[in-house]
Scaffold this motif. Sequence first.
Motif, PDB file in Angstrom:
ATOM      1  N   VAL A   1      36.316  46.029  34.607  1.00 51.77           N
ATOM      2  CA  VAL A   1      37.518  45.455  35.190  1.00 51.77           C
ATOM      3  C   VAL A   1      38.569  45.411  34.092  1.00 51.77           C
TER       4      VAL A   1
ATOM      5  N   PRO B   1      40.334  46.370  39.314  1.00 52.45           N
ATOM      6  CA  PRO B   1      38.936  46.791  39.344  1.00 52.45           C
ATOM      7  C   PRO B   1      38.818  48.258  39.728  1.00 52.45           C
TER       8      PRO B   1
ATOM      9  N   TRP C   1      36.257  39.243  39.433  1.00 52.62           N
ATOM     10  CA  TRP C   1      35.984  40.241  40.473  1.00 52.62           C
ATOM     11  C   TRP C   1      34.661  39.854  41.124  1.00 52.62           C
TER      12      TRP C   1
END
Length: 226
Positions: free
Chosen positions: A55, A66, A48
């Motif tokens: 996450v 996320p 991410w």
Amino acid sequence: MSLTLYSHPLASFCHKVLIALYENGTAFRAETVDLGDPGSAAAHMERWPVGKMPVLFDGQAKRVIPETSIIIEYLHEHHPGPVALLPTDSEARLQARLWDRFFDLYVNVPMAKIVTDRIRPQGKSDPFGVAEARDLLDTAYGMIDGQMSARHWAIGDEFTIADCAAAPALFYAAIVHPFRDDQHHLARYRNHLLERPSVERVIAEARPYFSMFPYRDAMPAHYLNG
């Protein structure tokens, strides 16, 4: 086990998702992300690129999820348990989403502003921003106190995603910016949240890391010692 949660045990937004997982007894693997470690940080940025936690990775679906509210809704849809954190009634669901966002944006975010300002390098502090954050918390506290004057949980009688957001936000916020003495409904709600088994478990798991919290000196002794 298909679910892995990448998080840090001290982070309030990570606590929000852990509460949701523990409420439903959802099986998952926890992996701590250490942003101070180049390897751990790089691996997390690969997942991410924004770099925020937590996450969730669903290995069966090969999917990265996320953002806390999205993670909880994903779990509700794809890995449901006995506790429906998103109400089936459309109006109740709307209220749950509203107060989920309220606790994230108007309690958790200003609380984090106050905390992180304490560890900024010398000469880089932001007193104006901290004052704004404290003003926002004052407004939020007053609204929550009114909201909880006739409710058991954030939106009524059932524990929802809004309460998952409220518990860690109020836990930390009350340390860095205490409630007013006359905000009895707010204090009662915060205490009620801390008695919830899922919340107790999250705080117990975070306790070994409280020495890293920038406002550790303001933490009540029973938070530190259990």
